[in-house]
Design a protein around this motif. Structure first.
Motif, PDB file in Angstrom:
ATOM      1  N   THR A  45       5.910  10.181   0.017  1.00  0.00           N
ATOM      2  CA  THR A  45       5.480   8.835   0.381  1.00  0.00           C
ATOM      3  C   THR A  45       4.233   8.969   1.237  1.00  0.00           C
ATOM      4  O   THR A  45       4.304   9.396   2.388  1.00  0.00           O
ATOM      5  N   ILE A  46       3.083   8.647   0.677  1.00  0.00           N
ATOM      6  CA  ILE A  46       1.832   8.749   1.418  1.00  0.00           C
ATOM      7  C   ILE A  46       1.047   7.449   1.257  1.00  0.00           C
ATOM      8  O   ILE A  46       1.395   6.580   0.449  1.00  0.00           O
ATOM      9  N   SER A  81      -0.661  12.024   5.125  1.00  0.00           N
ATOM     10  CA  SER A  81      -0.714  10.589   5.420  1.00  0.00           C
ATOM     11  C   SER A  81      -1.521   9.837   4.365  1.00  0.00           C
ATOM     12  O   SER A  81      -1.163   8.722   3.980  1.00  0.00           O
ATOM     13  N   LEU A  82      -2.625  10.421   3.929  1.00  0.00           N
ATOM     14  CA  LEU A  82      -3.442   9.851   2.862  1.00  0.00           C
ATOM     15  C   LEU A  82      -4.353  10.942   2.323  1.00  0.00           C
ATOM     16  O   LEU A  82      -4.412  12.040   2.884  1.00  0.00           O
ATOM     17  N   ALA A  83      -5.054  10.628   1.236  1.00  0.00           N
ATOM     18  CA  ALA A  83      -5.901  11.629   0.584  1.00  0.00           C
ATOM     19  C   ALA A  83      -7.251  11.024   0.240  1.00  0.00           C
ATOM     20  O   ALA A  83      -7.379   9.808   0.047  1.00  0.00           O
ATOM     21  N   TYR A  84      -8.251  11.900   0.180  1.00  0.00           N
ATOM     22  CA  TYR A  84      -9.594  11.505  -0.254  1.00  0.00           C
ATOM     23  C   TYR A  84     -10.025  12.459  -1.359  1.00  0.00           C
ATOM     24  O   TYR A  84      -9.860  13.673  -1.223  1.00  0.00           O
ATOM     25  N   THR A 104       2.383   3.683  10.188  1.00  0.00           N
ATOM     26  CA  THR A 104       3.204   2.893   9.265  1.00  0.00           C
ATOM     27  C   THR A 104       4.196   3.781   8.514  1.00  0.00           C
ATOM     28  O   THR A 104       5.339   3.395   8.251  1.00  0.00           O
ATOM     29  N   LEU A 105       3.749   5.008   8.189  1.00  0.00           N
ATOM     30  CA  LEU A 105       4.603   5.945   7.459  1.00  0.00           C
ATOM     31  C   LEU A 105       5.572   6.679   8.376  1.00  0.00           C
ATOM     32  O   LEU A 105       6.408   7.449   7.910  1.00  0.00           O
ATOM     33  N   GLY A 106       5.435   6.475   9.691  1.00  0.00           N
ATOM     34  CA  GLY A 106       6.315   7.153  10.645  1.00  0.00           C
ATOM     35  C   GLY A 106       5.926   8.580  10.941  1.00  0.00           C
ATOM     36  O   GLY A 106       6.748   9.362  11.425  1.00  0.00           O
TER      37      GLY A 106
END
Length: 238
Positions: free
Chosen positions: A200-201, A171-174, A77-79
């Motif tokens: 943008t993540i 892409s994302l974080a935990y 989705t984020l490319g």
């Protein structure tokens, strides 16, 4: 009771409770939450505690989270050409994230996933993974950043995080820190950095045992909001 579920935050207290319950109800099925798989597999070796099914609250929470928000779909989705995950904290919850993340990232249209781990015990983590998972590098590109332990949870190695994001965008974080308050502080601080830097993540998924402080993992993430905070792993949800 037809079935007994035991889910305390203190696992030694759980063992004591299960032992007493097993004595009182020898034939009743018992399920207990237990985060250490090594110890859980040896539960039958403890006297008067055999026949107990153990499950990991964190593993179940992550499976649910990844079903609702597949990491590879967030990256697409984020490319992003590859999935790049930031993982702050690598205790048992952090390792559960890595395990389930690799199972969720087996796609044919993205490159080898990248995981950046931030933890004060970086050297120990490196040795442990090398001994237990000698072929891990075939499945993931792993970077482990040593972060000094500070009383102020807002202090993170920002320069190294900026460099890692420049090489391949997150892409994302935990956030997998033992203390709920510390985890929440880290998540809010990371969110502020991301938005200040204009990254943008996807969501910042935060391990919280208490429910209600953040939207839970069923909240929709449609890519419109960068670094939205999501909680997973609450005892209430379990």
């Amino acid at each position: 009771a037809r079935h007994i579920v035991v889910a305390f935050s203190n696992e030694v207290s759980q063992i004591a409770a299960v032992r007493e319950l097993r004595s009182a109800a020898p034939a009743t099925p018992i399920t207990m939450s237990f985060e250490d798989p090594w110890f859980g597999e040896r539960m039958d070796e403890l006297e008067n505690i055999s026949g107990v099914r153990y499950v990991s609250l964190t593993d179940l929470a992550l499976r649910s989270l990844h079903w609702q928000h597949p990491p590879f779909l967030i990256a697409r989705t984020l490319g992003h050409q590859r999935l790049h995950v930031l993982l702050i904290g690598f205790g048992r919850a952090g390792e559960a994230v890595l395990n389930d993340l690799l199972l969720s990232a087996l796609t044919s249209f993205q490159g080898t996933p990248r995981v950046t781990i931030v933890d004060p015990d970086a050297a120990d983590i490196q040795v442990s993974l090398a001994q237990r998972c000698p072929e891990l590098e075939k499945s993931v590109e792993l970077t482990i950043i040593e972060a000094q332990h500070h009383a102020d949870a807002r202090i993170l190695p920002w320069d190294q995080l900026k460099k890692a994001n420049a090489e391949s965008p997150f892409s994302l974080a935990y956030v997998c820190v033992d203390s709920d308050l510390r985890a929440l502080t880290v998540a809010v601080s990371l969110q502020a950095l991301v938005r200040r830097e204009g990254w943008t993540i996807g969501p910042i998924c935060t391990r919280l045992t208490a429910a209600g402080a953040l939207p839970d993992s069923v909240s929709a993430w449609d890519g419109a909001q960068s670094a939205g905070l999501l909680a997973f792993g609450a005892t209430y949800d379990f």
